[in-house]
Design a protein around this motif. Structure first.
Motif, PDB file in Angstrom:
ATOM      1  N   VAL A 115       0.908  -3.302  -8.487  1.00 52.05           N
ATOM      2  CA  VAL A 115       2.092  -3.597  -7.468  1.00 52.05           C
ATOM      3  C   VAL A 115       1.891  -4.987  -6.784  1.00 52.05           C
ATOM      4  O   VAL A 115       0.590  -5.117  -6.283  1.00 52.05           O
ATOM      5  CB  VAL A 115       2.225  -2.630  -6.444  1.00 52.05           C
ATOM      6  N   GLN A 116       2.521  -5.785  -6.507  1.00 52.17           N
ATOM      7  CA  GLN A 116       2.325  -7.129  -6.078  1.00 52.17           C
ATOM      8  C   GLN A 116       3.869  -7.817  -5.612  1.00 52.17           C
ATOM      9  O   GLN A 116       5.008  -7.469  -6.078  1.00 52.17           O
ATOM     10  CB  GLN A 116       1.557  -7.986  -7.129  1.00 52.17           C
ATOM     11  N   SER A 127       0.886  -1.260   0.117  1.00 49.82           N
ATOM     12  CA  SER A 127      -0.054  -0.039   0.001  1.00 49.82           C
ATOM     13  C   SER A 127       0.930   1.316  -0.071  1.00 49.82           C
ATOM     14  O   SER A 127       0.435   2.073  -0.620  1.00 49.82           O
ATOM     15  CB  SER A 127      -0.819   0.141   1.147  1.00 49.82           C
ATOM     16  N   SER A 128       2.065   1.100   0.438  1.00 46.67           N
ATOM     17  CA  SER A 128       3.013   2.486   0.885  1.00 46.67           C
ATOM     18  C   SER A 128       3.631   2.493  -0.578  1.00 46.67           C
ATOM     19  O   SER A 128       3.746   3.818  -1.036  1.00 46.67           O
ATOM     20  CB  SER A 128       3.774   2.293   1.777  1.00 46.67           C
ATOM     21  N   ILE A 129       3.947   1.529  -1.236  1.00 47.04           N
ATOM     22  CA  ILE A 129       4.552   1.661  -2.577  1.00 47.04           C
ATOM     23  C   ILE A 129       3.497   2.443  -3.637  1.00 47.04           C
ATOM     24  O   ILE A 129       3.922   3.054  -4.496  1.00 47.04           O
ATOM     25  CB  ILE A 129       4.951   0.494  -3.016  1.00 47.04           C
ATOM     26  N   ARG A 180      13.423   6.307 -11.965  1.00 49.25           N
ATOM     27  CA  ARG A 180      12.331   7.151 -11.095  1.00 49.25           C
ATOM     28  C   ARG A 180      11.883   6.614 -10.171  1.00 49.25           C
ATOM     29  O   ARG A 180      11.695   7.249  -9.076  1.00 49.25           O
ATOM     30  CB  ARG A 180      11.717   7.941 -12.292  1.00 49.25           C
ATOM     31  N   VAL A 181      11.419   5.442 -10.295  1.00 49.84           N
ATOM     32  CA  VAL A 181      10.629   4.552  -9.261  1.00 49.84           C
ATOM     33  C   VAL A 181      11.585   4.388  -8.152  1.00 49.84           C
ATOM     34  O   VAL A 181      11.293   4.647  -7.001  1.00 49.84           O
ATOM     35  CB  VAL A 181       9.960   3.345  -9.999  1.00 49.84           C
ATOM     36  N   GLN A 182      12.715   3.910  -8.752  1.00 48.36           N
ATOM     37  CA  GLN A 182      13.832   3.524  -7.440  1.00 48.36           C
ATOM     38  C   GLN A 182      14.262   4.695  -6.691  1.00 48.36           C
ATOM     39  O   GLN A 182      14.218   4.549  -5.498  1.00 48.36           O
ATOM     40  CB  GLN A 182      14.986   2.755  -8.102  1.00 48.36           C
ATOM     41  N   GLU A 183      14.414   5.649  -7.238  1.00 50.37           N
ATOM     42  CA  GLU A 183      14.792   6.957  -6.615  1.00 50.37           C
ATOM     43  C   GLU A 183      13.446   7.519  -5.457  1.00 50.37           C
ATOM     44  O   GLU A 183      13.733   7.783  -4.642  1.00 50.37           O
ATOM     45  CB  GLU A 183      15.267   8.050  -7.488  1.00 50.37           C
ATOM     46  N   ALA A 184      12.294   7.538  -6.103  1.00 52.73           N
ATOM     47  CA  ALA A 184      11.262   7.702  -5.400  1.00 52.73           C
ATOM     48  C   ALA A 184      11.194   6.956  -4.084  1.00 52.73           C
ATOM     49  O   ALA A 184      10.686   7.231  -2.918  1.00 52.73           O
ATOM     50  CB  ALA A 184       9.864   8.118  -6.284  1.00 52.73           C
ATOM     51  N   LEU A 185      11.054   5.626  -4.309  1.00 51.44           N
ATOM     52  CA  LEU A 185      11.007   4.785  -3.227  1.00 51.44           C
ATOM     53  C   LEU A 185      12.237   4.784  -2.210  1.00 51.44           C
ATOM     54  O   LEU A 185      11.878   4.895  -0.995  1.00 51.44           O
ATOM     55  CB  LEU A 185      11.122   3.298  -3.822  1.00 51.44           C
TER      56      LEU A 185
END
Length: 367
Positions: A80-81, A64-66, A106-111
């Motif tokens: 997402v799973q 849920s946080s992701i 972008r996804v990696q940096e945001a996470l």
């Protein structure tokens, strides 16, 4: 040869054929309803287009946080799973976002910014454009269709000595499919294949290619049930699954050919009225081989399914369903269809007994 079925066993499979076909129709109907209610299959990146990201977290990840983080990146309705374990995460980004550069980074940096205490590794990033996915989907469907068309030609010549009729059927189907693509360039491949299948059934009935028709019905039976299970369990449908379906077609055909061969041998010197008895006898005589072949194959497939890892899990799932259904269809679909059509042919004064090769005829004469 090892036999686990008593040689004198005589199970009346033909008598149970109607119940088996009702069961098959019910399972296929449930699968089709599932596909309709879900709005189609859960197509993987290969067929739907988009970006597939696999990330590994140092600690268990909260889905849920992701999702909240991805919502701020405007990547559309991403899926997402967890992937195998709670530290592995799979993210499917729809094709509307494929035009954005460096989605994986972008996804990696945001996470990492959201979860600074986590060590996040980008392990896989696959991007498939919408045009490529459409081409792959079209080619996969035609691969299945042409594989089954080749099987029709082989079965017709092998068991009915009608090579010219089978080749004529193939030419007719190629002409029909080519004409439709010329008249309707944007026609969906699924509609094209359904039309070609109906044409094939009509030609098989007209040319009396009954062995071929029984085999093709059994093969489509196997494919439809396997695809239906993928919809029921909402599993992604991609190129490896098409490879699994082609494998299932080959496996099912092998078992069907063994039974058909034995039917041909048992029918030499027999009357047409004894065809049902010959089919029952043939299935019982090959039952031990069928069980041994299916059993050993299932052992390997089960090992892949439970211990092969998440990457080939769905591939193994398709094979698991396909091997069981393929064995079932050889006994309860393909062979009983021959009995039903033979009864119809007798009423019309026709024959369904295969001609056989010259060696077969000589053996029959000596007997």
């Amino acid at each position: 040869m090892l036999t686990i079925i008593p040689p004198g066993l005589r199970i009346d499979f033909v008598a149970r054929a109607k119940q088996a076909m009702i069961l098959s129709a019910f399972v296929i109907l449930i699968g089709l309803i599932s596909i309709i209610l879900r709005g189609g299959l859960n197509l993987g990146i290969d067929f739907s287009g988009g970006t597939l990201l696999q990330l590994r977290f140092s600690e268990p990840a909260v889905i849920s946080s992701i999702r909240d983080v991805l919502g701020g990146l405007e990547l559309g309705n991403s899926v997402v799973q967890h992937f195998g374990e709670d530290r592995e995460v799979l993210i499917r980004v729809p094709d509307v976002a494929t035009g954005q550069a460096n989605i994986g980074s972008r996804v990696q940096e945001a996470l990492k910014a959201q979860f600074p205490e986590q060590d996040i590794e980008l392990r896989r990033a696959e991007v498939v454009g919408p045009q490529v996915s459409a081409d792959l989907r079209r080619q996969a469907l035609f691969a299945l269709f042409y594989a089954i068309l080749g099987i029709v030609i082989y079965i017709s010549g092998r068991f009915e000595a009608k090579w010219f009729a089978a080749v004529g059927l193939a030419v007719a189907l190629f002409a029909v499919t080519y004409s439709i693509t010329q008249w309707l360039p944007g026609v969906a491949p699924t509609i094209l294949i359904i039309v070609a299948l109906l044409v094939a059934i009509v030609f098989c009935l007209f040319l009396q290619l009954r062995y071929a028709l029984a085999a093709i019905v059994a093969l489509f039976h196997d494919v439809l049930i396997t695809v239906g299970f993928f919809s029921l369990f909402d599993k992604p449908f991609n190129l490896p699954i098409v490879a699994a379906l082609l494998t299932i077609v080959g496996y099912s055909l092998n078992d069907t050919i063994i039974v058909f061969d034995r039917i041909r041998e048992n029918m030499h010197g027999q009357r047409r009225e004894q065809f049902s008895e010959a089919v029952n006898l043939s299935i019982n005589q090959t039952l031990s081989r069928t069980v041994l072949t299916s059993g050993t194959t299932l052992v390997v497939v089960l090992a892949l399914f439970f211990f092969g890892g998440e990457v080939i899990h769905n591939f193994a799932f398709a094979l698991l369903i396909g091997v069981m259904v393929g064995t079932y269809s050889s006994i309860f679909v393909a062979s009983p269809l021959l009995v039903f059509w033979n009864a119809s042919a007798r009423v019309q004064g026709l024959t369904l007994v295969p001609r056989g090769t010259s060696d077969d005829r000589r053996r029959a004469q000596r007997a």
